[in-house]
Enzyme design. Structure first.
Site, PDB file in Angstrom:
ATOM      1  N   HIS A 400     -14.382  -2.732 -14.977  1.00 19.10           N
ATOM      2  CA  HIS A 400     -14.494  -1.282 -15.163  1.00 19.10           C
ATOM      3  C   HIS A 400     -15.682  -0.714 -14.397  1.00 19.10           C
ATOM      4  O   HIS A 400     -15.604   0.366 -13.817  1.00 19.10           O
ATOM      5  CB  HIS A 400     -14.657  -0.966 -16.649  1.00 19.10           C
ATOM      6  CG  HIS A 400     -13.368  -1.062 -17.399  1.00 19.10           C
ATOM      7  ND1 HIS A 400     -13.263  -1.616 -18.634  1.00 19.10           N
ATOM      8  CD2 HIS A 400     -12.133  -0.678 -17.052  1.00 19.10           C
ATOM      9  CE1 HIS A 400     -12.009  -1.556 -19.033  1.00 19.10           C
ATOM     10  NE2 HIS A 400     -11.306  -0.993 -18.093  1.00 19.10           N
ATOM     11  N   ARG A 507       4.464   1.438   3.779  1.00 19.80           N
ATOM     12  CA  ARG A 507       4.853   0.020   3.689  1.00 19.80           C
ATOM     13  C   ARG A 507       5.311  -0.255   2.259  1.00 19.80           C
ATOM     14  O   ARG A 507       4.495  -0.520   1.377  1.00 19.80           O
ATOM     15  CB  ARG A 507       3.661  -0.877   4.013  1.00 19.80           C
ATOM     16  CG  ARG A 507       3.197  -0.825   5.468  1.00 19.80           C
ATOM     17  CD  ARG A 507       2.002  -1.759   5.660  1.00 19.80           C
ATOM     18  NE  ARG A 507       1.749  -2.086   7.048  1.00 19.80           N
ATOM     19  CZ  ARG A 507       0.749  -1.606   7.777  1.00 19.80           C
ATOM     20  NH1 ARG A 507      -0.100  -0.755   7.248  1.00 19.80           N
ATOM     21  NH2 ARG A 507       0.588  -1.998   9.032  1.00 19.80           N
ATOM     22  N   ARG A 543       9.442   2.688   5.107  1.00 15.66           N
ATOM     23  CA  ARG A 543       9.975   1.509   5.789  1.00 15.66           C
ATOM     24  C   ARG A 543      10.578   0.592   4.735  1.00 15.66           C
ATOM     25  O   ARG A 543       9.962   0.352   3.693  1.00 15.66           O
ATOM     26  CB  ARG A 543       8.851   0.783   6.537  1.00 15.66           C
ATOM     27  CG  ARG A 543       9.353  -0.467   7.234  1.00 15.66           C
ATOM     28  CD  ARG A 543       8.271  -1.109   8.045  1.00 15.66           C
ATOM     29  NE  ARG A 543       7.255  -1.733   7.224  1.00 15.66           N
ATOM     30  CZ  ARG A 543       6.190  -2.358   7.718  1.00 15.66           C
ATOM     31  NH1 ARG A 543       6.000  -2.398   9.027  1.00 15.66           N
ATOM     32  NH2 ARG A 543       5.316  -2.918   6.938  1.00 15.66           N
ATOM     33  N   GLU A 642       9.132  -3.849  17.311  1.00 13.46           N
ATOM     34  CA  GLU A 642       8.007  -4.759  17.106  1.00 13.46           C
ATOM     35  C   GLU A 642       8.300  -6.180  17.553  1.00 13.46           C
ATOM     36  O   GLU A 642       7.486  -7.072  17.397  1.00 13.46           O
ATOM     37  CB  GLU A 642       7.488  -4.719  15.667  1.00 13.46           C
ATOM     38  CG  GLU A 642       8.507  -4.846  14.592  1.00 13.46           C
ATOM     39  CD  GLU A 642       7.904  -4.702  13.194  1.00 13.46           C
ATOM     40  OE1 GLU A 642       6.685  -4.704  13.026  1.00 13.46           O
ATOM     41  OE2 GLU A 642       8.711  -4.601  12.247  1.00 13.46           O
ATOM     42  N   ASN A 665       1.333  -4.227  16.025  1.00 12.16           N
ATOM     43  CA  ASN A 665       0.717  -5.443  15.467  1.00 12.16           C
ATOM     44  C   ASN A 665       1.620  -6.635  15.735  1.00 12.16           C
ATOM     45  O   ASN A 665       1.186  -7.677  16.241  1.00 12.16           O
ATOM     46  CB  ASN A 665       0.505  -5.308  13.954  1.00 12.16           C
ATOM     47  CG  ASN A 665      -0.344  -4.114  13.588  1.00 12.16           C
ATOM     48  OD1 ASN A 665      -1.073  -3.596  14.431  1.00 12.16           O
ATOM     49  ND2 ASN A 665      -0.256  -3.656  12.359  1.00 12.16           N
ATOM     50  N   ARG A 676      -0.966 -13.304  14.681  1.00 12.85           N
ATOM     51  CA  ARG A 676      -1.920 -12.224  14.394  1.00 12.85           C
ATOM     52  C   ARG A 676      -2.917 -12.580  13.300  1.00 12.85           C
ATOM     53  O   ARG A 676      -3.928 -11.906  13.132  1.00 12.85           O
ATOM     54  CB  ARG A 676      -1.166 -10.927  14.050  1.00 12.85           C
ATOM     55  CG  ARG A 676      -0.309 -11.014  12.809  1.00 12.85           C
ATOM     56  CD  ARG A 676       0.649  -9.839  12.694  1.00 12.85           C
ATOM     57  NE  ARG A 676       0.152  -8.787  11.822  1.00 12.85           N
ATOM     58  CZ  ARG A 676       0.901  -7.786  11.379  1.00 12.85           C
ATOM     59  NH1 ARG A 676       2.165  -7.668  11.752  1.00 12.85           N
ATOM     60  NH2 ARG A 676       0.401  -6.877  10.594  1.00 12.85           N
ATOM     61  N   CYS A 713       2.787   2.892  15.162  1.00 11.06           N
ATOM     62  CA  CYS A 713       2.233   2.791  13.808  1.00 11.06           C
ATOM     63  C   CYS A 713       1.433   1.511  13.594  1.00 11.06           C
ATOM     64  O   CYS A 713       1.002   1.226  12.481  1.00 11.06           O
ATOM     65  CB  CYS A 713       3.328   2.899  12.759  1.00 11.06           C
ATOM     66  SG  CYS A 713       4.502   1.555  12.830  1.00 11.06           S
TER      67      CYS A 713
END
Ligand code: PEP
Ligand code: MG
Length: 805
Positions: A400, A507, A543, A642, A665, A676, A713
């Site tokens: 907390h 995502r 996506r 991609e 990426n 990566r 992106c």
């Protein structure tokens, strides 16, 4: 029983707001002394707030498959503990199975209605049930019922859900406290129960990972601070205290009970102070403390220990030890961090017992507070304006205290081994909350370096904040949409804060991680709808699930693969798990009626995959259409570029989709054959490599010919060196981490499209990534950005880092 809740009064009470509900929950916490009482107070209060004839709580049993009626008002009380139903059965079981509200006006006509004579249920018509969920795990169901048919409107359902959200942690805390001090046998049983509730208990041979780096801790709250150490003296070290018992057991008991009472009063004061200062959501963090002090079991154990030892201090120490043992079995860091709350309560009681007050030296301006554990009470006791940072030896980022530090934007690092042993009061320290580093007694060079970094950051942020409401337009008038990459509903705040034009990449797999399992269709739809509504009319690109590769989710039980990056990941996985994929498509479509939703398909490597996915989208549309569910029939469906195959067949793909989003990426990883996530080949990973640029160029040209928009992106969209080149390649949307939006905007403002096109041409013709870096850097310099008085020094530092990486 029944009819206890004023069924003859007019229906439709005023809907209480969140603040009122928080006050209600505080009240429940204050009045409850064990699990049963907590549950009973919950049902009474909810029935009153919603003016219903019945309110009940069902808790999920340890075998994970059953729900037990655990408290009720309105049904026969004798049914409590006796009525059980399988998860998925009856309307209550349906809410648990779906993990979403079930609202039915004529319950007995519903196909899933199940009749339990033991409850006296036949007398009730309408029902509303919501799951109690803690950290993504369903722990029970909260249900209300009415005798007369009643239509629960949207606001009532929302309020009921808020109630369930606020109550769920209180219920789980009460359940956790009820486990303390059990026998071995009971503890083994409890393990199953805890595991069921997402609080996993490690097996004996599992050893907790030890941190080994000195003065390296857990990055808990971002920001850099330099200041002098203010060591919060551990007010009382309960493990080693010179306590002189009175010798009279009855006196010891009286003293201990008085101390408990006083501690409770002091806690109420603190809670009120924090509430006044920061609002009721903040004071809610004291619920756990109050629950502990009010817990019948806690007090009973203290009394029992006192009888045996005749010593109040010993009694308290032994009881705390029992709690420690229980909490240490808990694997989930969130729940394990609750031990800090128990320690805090223990200290409070001991302070009262000894008649001592907690004394802290007044803080100096800009202090680095060093403590054993960051506790919520620190924020009430200390002068916040004077805290530059806070660091602790124990605790984690979900305690907390850590949550409060983050919300208050105080840099913080937790979990630094041997910190208290090493640190000297008054010495200088540098805290880098973003990296999790603390430097004690740093030399002047290091101080100067961090001072510069801090100043650069503050000035640049001040400058960039002022751009929030401006459009991103080049000097010669070309508009670039600057959107944000997100994955959680809580990211929406950042989208607003940094003035993004929408969400370029949501995502959805992040929801799976946050929820420990992917949410059911209804819950997904609610989440997507919330995001879409919040952003409307700005666009949101959802996506579909991109799991697999480096985004492994253990609970999916995926088959291990030799080479997961080239294996069954992303769209390939979705096309194999059609039920889940269809549910996600329906959820996105259902959320699309606001007209600002786009659907994005990841990892497409062939036109066949695109066609199959589009077929499924069409099927989902037909399904929704035939049930009269509204959705956006013209929802744009896009393809992520991609993998090189997609870039190389971009012409064909562009003819059959509505937009491209280039995921640099993965595109970099697959083009350069560089994992990566592997630091050994990280020096070879560079999205500015001309080979990657060439694939981006090819995709952008194909998109332009087909007349569809194209965005980037990947992380590259926020690399200052890459921005001029991407704009020059014809990219019209850059989607980056929300905090990068302002700096990208400033760079776009400094560009001329014609010049950027020339840069892009030169970059495509370059032989190495280094040459491309130089082209990007020259453009930033030429645009005057590196010499800019406000952002220049900071930007130069980023550029330098990017060039080196
Ligand atoms: C990408 O690959 O560039 C991308 C945005 O997707 P992710 O990083 O989620 O794989
Ligand atoms: Mg990707």
């Amino acid at each position: 029983m029944g009819g206890l809740c004023g069924c003859d009064r007019p229906r439709g009470p005023a809907i209480p707001d969140r603040v009122t509900l928080l006050a209600d929950v505080a009240e429940i916490v204050a009045r409850s002394h064990d699990l049963d009482e907590t549950l009973q107070n919950v049902v009474e209060l909810v029935a009153k707030r919603l003016d219903t004839d019945v309110c009940s709580v069902y808790l999920v049993e340890e075998d994970l498959t059953r729900l037990t009626l655990s408290a009720t008002i309105g049904l026969y009380r004798e049914a409590v503990g006796r009525v059980q139903l399988p998860v998925g059965e009856g309307l209550v079981g349906l809410a648990a199975e779906r993990r979403a509200p079930v609202v039915v006006e004529q319950a007995e006509r519903h196909p899933r209605y199940k009749y339990f004579p033991e409850t006296g249920e036949e007398r009730f018509s309408s029902l509303m049930a919501v799951p109690l969920i803690v950290r993504g795990v369903t722990i029970g169901v909260l249900v209300v019922q009415t005798r007369e048919p009643r239509h629960f409107d949207r606001r009532e359902v929302d309020m009921f859900q808020t109630c369930a959200q606020l109550i769920a942690p209180v219920v789980i805390n009460a359940r956790l406290l009820s486990l303390v001090g059990q026998s071995e046998e009971e503890a083994a049983r409890s393990s199953a129960q805890l595991a069921l509730q997402g609080i996993r208990v490690p097996s004996a041979e599992r050893v907790r990972a030890q941190r080994s780096v000195e003065l390296r801790g857990i990055a808990t709250s971002r920001g850099i601070a330099i200041g002098r150490v203010h060591r919060l003296e551990n007010p009382l070290d309960l493990a080693d205290l010179d306590y002189q018992p009175s010798g009279d057991p009855e006196q010891e008991e009286r003293d201990l009970l008085r101390a408990l009472h006083e501690a409770r009063r002091a806690l109420d004061d603190t809670r009120e102070e924090v509430g006044d200062q920061f609002g009721p959501d903040f004071s809610a963090v004291f619920h756990t403390h109050i629950q502990i002090l009010e817990d019948k079991g806690f007090v009973a154990k203290l009394r029992e220990e006192l009888r045996q030892t005749g010593n109040a201090y010993e009694a308290l120490r032994n009881v705390l030890q029992a709690y420690r043992r229980t909490f240490a079995r808990v694997e989930d860091p969130y729940f394990r961090d609750r031990m800090a709350d128990v320690e805090d309560v223990g200290r409070r009681v001991m302070e009262q017992l000894l008649g001592e007050r907690h004394h802290t030296k007044p803080l100096e301006e800009g202090s680095i507070v060093v403590t054993d554990n960051i506790l919520p009470s620190h924020f009430a006791r200390l002068d916040l304006d004077k805290i530059a940072a806070i660091v602790s030896e124990h605790g984690g980022p979900t305690s907390h205290g850590a949550i409060l530090a983050r919300t208050l934007e105080i840099p913080a690092v937790t979990g630094i081994e041997r910190l208290l042993e090493i640190v000297q009061p008054g010495e200088t320290a540098i805290v880098d909350g973003g990296e999790g580093n603390v430097f004690l007694a740093p030399d002047e060079r290091l101080i100067a370096e961090y001072q510069r970094a801090r100043q650069r950051y503050a000035i640049a942020i001040g400058h960039l904040d002022a751009l929030r409401d401006l459009a991103a337009e080049t000097r010669d008038g070309r508009c670039i949409a600057l959107t944000a990459n997100c994955g959680l509903v809580s990211d929406l705040r950042l989208v607003e804060q940094h003035g993004a034009d929408g969400i370029g990449l949501f995502r959805t797999e992040m929801l799976a991680f946050a929820h420990r399992g992917f949410p059911e269709e209804d819950e997904q739809e609610q989440l997507y709808e919330r995001v879409a509504r919040f952003l409307a009319p700005r666009p949101v690109t959802f996506r579909t699930l991109d799991l697999g590769g480096d985004k492994e989710m253990p609970s999916l039980g995926a088959t291990p693969e030799e080479n997961p990056q080239l294996g069954c990941r992303s769209i390939r996985l979705s096309l194999l798990n059609l039920d889940a994929f269809r549910a996600q498509l329906r959820a996105v479509l259902r959320a699309s009626s606001s007209g600002n939703v786009r659907l994005l398909l990841p990892m497409i490597s062939s036109i066949g995959e695109l066609r199959r996915a589009r077929e499924l989208v069409e099927e989902a549309k037909q399904e929704l259409g035939s049930s009269g569910t509204p959705f956006d029939a013209a929802i744009p469906v896009g393809v992520m570029i991609e993998v090189p195959a997609a870039a190389l067949t971009a012409e064909a793909l562009a003819r059959e989709c509505d937009f491209f989003s280039i995921g640099t990426n993965d595109l970099t990883q697959y083009t350069l054959a560089v994992d990566r996530g592997n630091e050994r080949v990280a020096h070879l990973y560079d999205p500015l490599h001309p080979a990657v640029l060439s694939l981006i160029d090819r995709s952008a040209r194909a998109a332009a010919r087909a007349g569809i928009p194209v965005s980037v992106c990947g992380e590259m969209a926020s690399n200052p060196l890459a921005v001029p080149i991407l704009v020059g390649l014809g990219i019209t949307e850059l989607s980056s981490t929300p905090s990068a939006v302002p700096i990208v905007k400033e760079i776009v403002h400094g560009l001329d499209y014609g010049e950027a096109e020339e840069d892009a041409r030169r970059a495509l013709a370059a032989g190495t990534a280094e040459e491309v870096h130089a082209i990007g850097a020259a453009r930033l310099r030429h645009a005057g950005l590196l010499e800019h008085p406000d952002i220049g020094p900071w930007l130069s530092q980023i550029v330098q880092r990017e060039s080196l990486s």
